[in-house]
Design an enzyme around this catalytic site. Structure first.
Site, PDB file in Angstrom:
ATOM      1  N   ASN A   1       0.812  -1.260  -0.089  1.00 34.92           N
ATOM      2  CA  ASN A   1       0.020   0.152   0.101  1.00 34.92           C
ATOM      3  C   ASN A   1       0.841   1.296   0.008  1.00 34.92           C
ATOM      4  O   ASN A   1       1.474   1.537   0.859  1.00 34.92           O
ATOM      5  CB  ASN A   1      -0.812  -0.048   1.288  1.00 34.92           C
ATOM      6  CG  ASN A   1      -1.841   0.847   1.205  1.00 34.92           C
ATOM      7  OD1 ASN A   1      -1.626   1.913   0.510  1.00 34.92           O
ATOM      8  ND2 ASN A   1      -2.707   0.997   2.489  1.00 34.92           N
TER       9      ASN A   1
ATOM     10  N   ARG B   1      -2.848  -1.977  -3.444  1.00 35.30           N
ATOM     11  CA  ARG B   1      -3.935  -1.434  -3.014  1.00 35.30           C
ATOM     12  C   ARG B   1      -3.987  -0.051  -3.770  1.00 35.30           C
ATOM     13  O   ARG B   1      -3.118   0.864  -3.690  1.00 35.30           O
ATOM     14  CB  ARG B   1      -4.049  -1.080  -1.503  1.00 35.30           C
ATOM     15  CG  ARG B   1      -5.335  -0.177  -1.230  1.00 35.30           C
ATOM     16  CD  ARG B   1      -5.431   0.354   0.209  1.00 35.30           C
ATOM     17  NE  ARG B   1      -6.533   1.303   0.370  1.00 35.30           N
ATOM     18  CZ  ARG B   1      -6.576   2.132   0.933  1.00 35.30           C
ATOM     19  NH1 ARG B   1      -5.512   2.825   1.506  1.00 35.30           N
ATOM     20  NH2 ARG B   1      -7.670   2.813   0.730  1.00 35.30           N
TER      21      ARG B   1
ATOM     22  N   HIS C   1     -12.907   3.138   0.696  1.00 39.09           N
ATOM     23  CA  HIS C   1     -13.128   2.130   1.846  1.00 39.09           C
ATOM     24  C   HIS C   1     -13.666   0.886   1.470  1.00 39.09           C
ATOM     25  O   HIS C   1     -14.198   0.081   2.200  1.00 39.09           O
ATOM     26  CB  HIS C   1     -13.629   2.636   3.059  1.00 39.09           C
ATOM     27  CG  HIS C   1     -13.175   3.627   3.895  1.00 39.09           C
ATOM     28  ND1 HIS C   1     -13.840   4.731   4.264  1.00 39.09           N
ATOM     29  CD2 HIS C   1     -11.792   3.985   4.034  1.00 39.09           C
ATOM     30  CE1 HIS C   1     -13.133   5.479   5.148  1.00 39.09           C
ATOM     31  NE2 HIS C   1     -11.878   5.108   4.851  1.00 39.09           N
TER      32      HIS C   1
ATOM     33  N   ARG D   1     -11.685  15.738   8.214  1.00 39.84           N
ATOM     34  CA  ARG D   1     -12.634  16.084   7.308  1.00 39.84           C
ATOM     35  C   ARG D   1     -14.109  16.469   7.736  1.00 39.84           C
ATOM     36  O   ARG D   1     -14.521  15.741   8.596  1.00 39.84           O
ATOM     37  CB  ARG D   1     -12.542  14.961   6.121  1.00 39.84           C
ATOM     38  CG  ARG D   1     -11.432  14.857   5.418  1.00 39.84           C
ATOM     39  CD  ARG D   1     -11.417  13.241   4.459  1.00 39.84           C
ATOM     40  NE  ARG D   1     -10.530  12.647   4.950  1.00 39.84           N
ATOM     41  CZ  ARG D   1     -10.419  11.370   4.567  1.00 39.84           C
ATOM     42  NH1 ARG D   1     -11.509  10.637   3.878  1.00 39.84           N
ATOM     43  NH2 ARG D   1      -9.506  10.662   4.868  1.00 39.84           N
TER      44      ARG D   1
ATOM     45  N   GLU E   1      -8.371  -5.052   5.545  1.00 43.66           N
ATOM     46  CA  GLU E   1      -8.298  -4.873   4.201  1.00 43.66           C
ATOM     47  C   GLU E   1      -6.916  -5.470   3.391  1.00 43.66           C
ATOM     48  O   GLU E   1      -7.156  -5.971   2.221  1.00 43.66           O
ATOM     49  CB  GLU E   1      -7.914  -3.140   3.920  1.00 43.66           C
ATOM     50  CG  GLU E   1      -9.211  -2.581   4.299  1.00 43.66           C
ATOM     51  CD  GLU E   1      -8.946  -0.928   4.755  1.00 43.66           C
ATOM     52  OE1 GLU E   1      -8.507  -0.985   5.841  1.00 43.66           O
ATOM     53  OE2 GLU E   1      -9.354  -0.198   3.908  1.00 43.66           O
TER      54      GLU E   1
END
Ligand code: ADP
Length: 399
Positions: free
Chosen positions: A7, A90, A179, A238, A383
C-alpha cells in the site's frame, strides 16, 4: 503460497506478507519518509520489532530494502524472493473502468494514470509503488485491488449527482465510494455469520476516515462517500457532507483559493475542527469527559450523522439484517456504538450494553440485545488480507 501486499502512499510504503496456506500474516511494516531521508518499522508476530533509518530516495529503494529484510537470515520470514508468488497492490481509486480486482498490465496502468486528475493524492504514489515493485519482481503477477470497485454495481440513480448531466459525461463527476475493500471484507464476514449471502447489511467503517455502506446480495448498493472521500459523516479532520454553498460562500467571504478551501474542509474540520482539541477520537473523548463542551459537541455531531445515514440506508434497503461496526473508532469506542444504537428500536436495532462494554479488542463480537430484529456486530477489518485473498485467486487464474 506467499503473497506480498503493498500500500504505497506519497512518502510511505506499507507492506504485509501472508502465508496463504496457513492463513497467517508473517510480517508487516511501514517504510516512511520516502524521498526525504527514510525510516522503517518491521514487525513479525512473536519477535521484537525492528527499526532502522535507511536511505529511501524513492519507492524503488524502499521496496528493495523490504525484500532484503524479508529474506534476511535473522529478521526475515522467507528464504528467497522467489517464494513470493504474487503481489497485491492497494489502489484507492479505479475510476469507472477498474470494476474488479485484476492483474495489472500496461492498459490498466495507463487508465490509472489517465484518472490522476480525479485522484491526485492517492493515484501517483500508488502507481509509483506498483512500478517499483514490478521492476524488482518482474516475473510474478501484480494484482490491483481497488477500493472503488466495490461500488461499481451502484445504480445510476445512486451515483449520478443532480447537477447538469454533461458534467458526468465530460468530467466523470459522480459518486465513486471509498473504503470498499474494508466494507467488502466486513460485509462478507457478517453474511457468513448470518449464514445468508443475500443479507441486507449496513457497515460502518469509522476511523480517521469514515464511511458507511449498504450491501445487499453481496453487492454495495450505496455509500456515504462520494466523488472524493470527503462526503458523508464527519471524520478526524474532514468535514463530511456540507451544504455545497458553505464552500462557495466561504471562498467569497474569506477570499480563500480553491486549495485553501480544500485544506480547510479536508484538514481542519471534522472532530478537530469542532473540538479544537484533536483529530484523534480518543483525545476528543478524553477532553469531553473533562468537561470540554466543544469536544462533547464534536462527538455528538459524529453520532448524529452516523445515525442519519444508518436510517437512510435502512430505508433504501427496505430493512436490514445486520449492522456492523469496524475500523479504529468502530472497533474500539464502545461509547460511540452505544450512542449510535440508542433509540433505534423502531428500526429493530438494540445492543446489549454489558456485551458492548466487555467487547474484547480486536475480536469479532455480536452485540445484539435479546429480541432485536437487526443483528449488530463488531468485526475487525482486515483490508490487507482481503487484498491477499483477491491476489491469490487472480494469481491462480493467471497461471
Ligand atoms: P485510519 O482511517 O487511519 O485507518 P483507524 O481505523 O486506525 O484510522 O482509526 C483511527 C481512529 O480510531 C482514531 O480517531 C483513534 O482515536 C480511534 N481509536 C483507536 N482506538 C480507540 C479507542 N480505544 N477509543 C476510541 N477511539 C479509538
Amino acid at each position: 503460497m506467499k503473497i506480498l501486499v503493498v500500500n504505497a502512499g506519497s512518502s510511505s510504503l506499507k507492506y504485509q506478507l501472508f502465508d496463504m496456506e496457513r492463513g497467517l500474516m508473517l510480517c508487516k511494516g511501514n517504510c516512511e519518509r520516502i524521498g526525504m531521508d527514510g525510516m522503517i518499522t518491521h514487525k513479525c508476530p512473536g519477535r521484537e520489532d525492528f527499526h532502522a533509518t535507511p536511505a529511501f530516495p524513492d519507492h524503488r529503494a524502499a521496496i528493495g530494502y523490504v525484500l532484503g529484510l524479508l529474506t534476511d537470515r535473522e529478521l526475515g520470514s522467507i528464504g528467497s524472493v522467489a517464494e513470493i508468488a504474487a503481489v497485491g497492490h492497494r489502489f484507492a481509486h479505479g475510476g469507472e473502468r477498474l470494476r474488479a480486482s485484476s492483474v495489472l498490465g500496461a492498459d490498466e496502468i495507463a487508465y490509472l494514470e489517465s484518472i490522476v486528475p480525479i485522484n491526485p493524492l492517492h493515484g501517483p504514489p500508488a502507481i509509483s509503488g506498483f512500478k517499483a515493485c514490478k521492476e524488482v519482481m518482474p516475473d510474478i503477477p501484480h494484482v490491483g485491488v481497488v477500493d472503488t470497485s466495490y461500488y461499481s454495481g451502484l445504480e445510476p440513480h445512486a451515483y449520478i449527482y443532480p447537477i447538469p448531466y454533461e458534467l458526468y459525461e465530460k468530467d466523470r463527476i459522480r459518486r465513486y465510494g471509498f473504503h470498499g475493500t474494508s466494507h467488502r471484507y466486513v460485509a462478507g464476514k457478517a453474511a457468513e455469520l448470518l449464514g445468508d449471502p443475500s443479507a441486507k447489511i449496513i457497515t460502518c467503517h469509522l476511523g480517521n476516515g469514515s464511511s458507511i455502506t449498504a450491501t445487499m446480495n453481496g453487492k454495495a448498493v450505496d455509500t456515504s462517500m462520494g466523488f472524493t472521500p470527503q462526503d458523508g459523516v464527519p471524520m478526524g479532520t474532514r468535514s463530511g457532507a456540507l451544504d455545497p454553498t458553505v464552500v462557495t460562500y466561504l471562498m467569497k467571504k474569506e477570499g480563500l483559493t480553491a486549495e485553501e478551501t480544500e485544506k480547510l474542509i479536508n484538514g481542519r474540520s471534522g472532530l478537530l475542527g469542532v473540538s479544537g482539541v484533536s483529530s484523534d477520537c480518543r483525545d476528543v473523548r478524553e477532553a469531553a469527559a473533562k468537561g470540554n463542551e466543544r469536544a462533547a459537541l464534536a462527538m455528538k455531531i459524529l453520532v448524529h450523522h452516523v445515525k442519519k445515514i444508518i436510517g437512510s440506508f435502512y430505508a433504501e434497503l427496505n430493512g436490514a439484517d445486520a449492522l456492523v461496526f469496524t475500523a479504529g473508532i468502530g472497533e474500539n469506542d464502545r461509547e460511540l456504538r452505544k450512542e449510535v444504537c440508542a433509540d433505534m428500536t423502531a428500526l429493530g436495532i438494540a445492543i446489549d450494553e454489558e456485551v458492548n462494554a466487555a467487547c474484547p479488542r480486536g475480536e469479532t463480537a455480536e452485540l445484539t440485545a435479546k429480541g432485536a430484529a437487526v443483528r449488530t456486530f463488531v468485526i475487525p477489518t482486515n483490508e490487507e488480507y482481503m487484498i491477499a485473498l483477491d491476489t491469490l485467486r487472480l494469481a491462480a487464474q493467471n497461471k
